[in-house]
Design an enzyme around this catalytic site. Structure first.
Site, PDB file in Angstrom:
ATOM      1  N   ASP A 150       0.818  -1.206   0.000  1.00 14.95           N
ATOM      2  CA  ASP A 150       0.000   0.000   0.000  1.00 14.95           C
ATOM      3  C   ASP A 150       0.857   1.264   0.000  1.00 14.95           C
ATOM      4  O   ASP A 150       0.508   2.264  -0.632  1.00 14.95           O
ATOM      5  CB  ASP A 150      -0.929   0.008   1.219  1.00 14.95           C
ATOM      6  CG  ASP A 150      -2.157  -0.867   1.008  1.00 14.95           C
ATOM      7  OD1 ASP A 150      -2.376  -1.323  -0.132  1.00 14.95           O
ATOM      8  OD2 ASP A 150      -2.893  -1.094   1.989  1.00 14.95           O
ATOM      9  N   ARG A 185      -5.822  21.123  22.351  1.00 14.48           N
ATOM     10  CA  ARG A 185      -4.450  21.036  22.840  1.00 14.48           C
ATOM     11  C   ARG A 185      -4.088  19.572  22.970  1.00 14.48           C
ATOM     12  O   ARG A 185      -4.813  18.782  23.573  1.00 14.48           O
ATOM     13  CB  ARG A 185      -4.266  21.732  24.186  1.00 14.48           C
ATOM     14  CG  ARG A 185      -2.800  21.669  24.638  1.00 14.48           C
ATOM     15  CD  ARG A 185      -2.431  22.645  25.723  1.00 14.48           C
ATOM     16  NE  ARG A 185      -0.979  22.833  25.725  1.00 14.48           N
ATOM     17  CZ  ARG A 185      -0.375  23.976  25.901  1.00 14.48           C
ATOM     18  NH1 ARG A 185      -1.078  25.080  26.068  1.00 14.48           N
ATOM     19  NH2 ARG A 185       0.938  24.062  25.908  1.00 14.48           N
TER      20      ARG A 185
END
EC number: 2.7.1.23
Length: 266
Positions: free
Chosen positions: A51, A150
């Site tokens: 892949d 965050r």
């Protein structure tokens, strides 16, 4: 494939794969395909590897919409982008004769950094802290502030990319027939000051996503586009959305997306 006769091979550079390359070229020539040394005039681009090789083949050839991509696995097993195995020439012959072939169309996302650099991704785009420190990102959907994040970073995946990095961070597997993007958090910090949704969410292909990096000393993040890293200093604004580009790939009638998911994960 009757009207597609110009073929280019993009391969892994290991010795074992290269040894099989001449045999693949001879097989293609046997069925009247023209083998090219450059992808520029190819209308079939074949990756030989896994892949990762397929993703590189698409990227290195410019996300071509005027050609058909096909993946041949040299790893001993089929994968999400590789419909053929290197040692199974019968399926390749059937494909060349157009007996079992359909065309699959995979959506891509477009990413624009600081309103300047623009690039495409077939699997996913990732934004991660470049130093050992969390960083802050203001997330906007259609120019409306959604949340202040965050943490270690964020991941934006296409439907086909939903089975890759996205799945490892508990994102959902999405049918590639749905034109959408998926947004997943990487180690978000949730407390009285910072609060995020805490789960991945899916946006329609008609929506736009903006990630604005708060400049607190961590303005040199690591950005991943599929399986490549991109380094840009002073990253402030990243615009992400589903692009109009689609990647056309070979689809065998007995090898749909969900058959691949079942084979890979169940």
């Amino acid at each position: 494939m009757a009207d597609r006769r110009n073929m280019y091979f993009y391969t892994r550079s290991d010795q074992e794969t290269l040894q099989h390359l001449n045999g693949l070229k001879d097989l293609a020539r046997k069925y009247n395909f023209n083998i090219l040394d450059s992808p520029d005039k190819a209308n079939i681009i074949v990756s030989v590897g896994g892949d990762g090789t397929f993703l590189q083949a698409v990227r290195k050839t410019g996300f071509r919409e005027d050609c058909l991509y096909a993946g041949i696995s040299s790893t001993g097993s089929l994968s999400m982008y590789c419909d053929f195995q290197l040692d199974d020439q019968q399926k390749m012959i059937q494909a060349m004769l157009a007996e079992e072939i359909e065309i699959r169309r995979y959506p891509t996302i477009e990413v624009k950094v600081n309103d300047q650099t623009s690039f495409y991704c077939l699997n996913e785009f990732s934004l991660r802290s470049g130093i050992i420190k969390t960083f802050v990102i203001d997330v906007f959907i259609d120019d409306i502030h959604f949340e202040t994040f965050r943490g270690d970073g964020m991941l934006i995946a296409t439907p086909t990319g939903s089975t890759a990095y996205n799945k490892s961070v508990n994102g959902s597997v999405v049918d590639p027939m749905l034109p959408c993007i998926q947004v997943s958090e990487l180690a978000s910090l949730n407390n009285n000051r910072y609060r995020t949704l805490g789960s991945s969410f899916i946006l329609s292909g008609q929506r736009s996503l903006s990630l604005q990096v708060v400049q607190d000393g961590n303005d040199y993040p690591t950005m991943g586009m599929d399986n490549e890293a991109l380094s840009i200093q002073h990253v402030q604004d990243i615009q992400i959305g589903l692009s109009g580009k689609v990647i056309k790939t070979v689809k065998l009638k007995d090898n749909s997306f969900w058959e691949k998911v079942k084979r890979t994960f169940l």
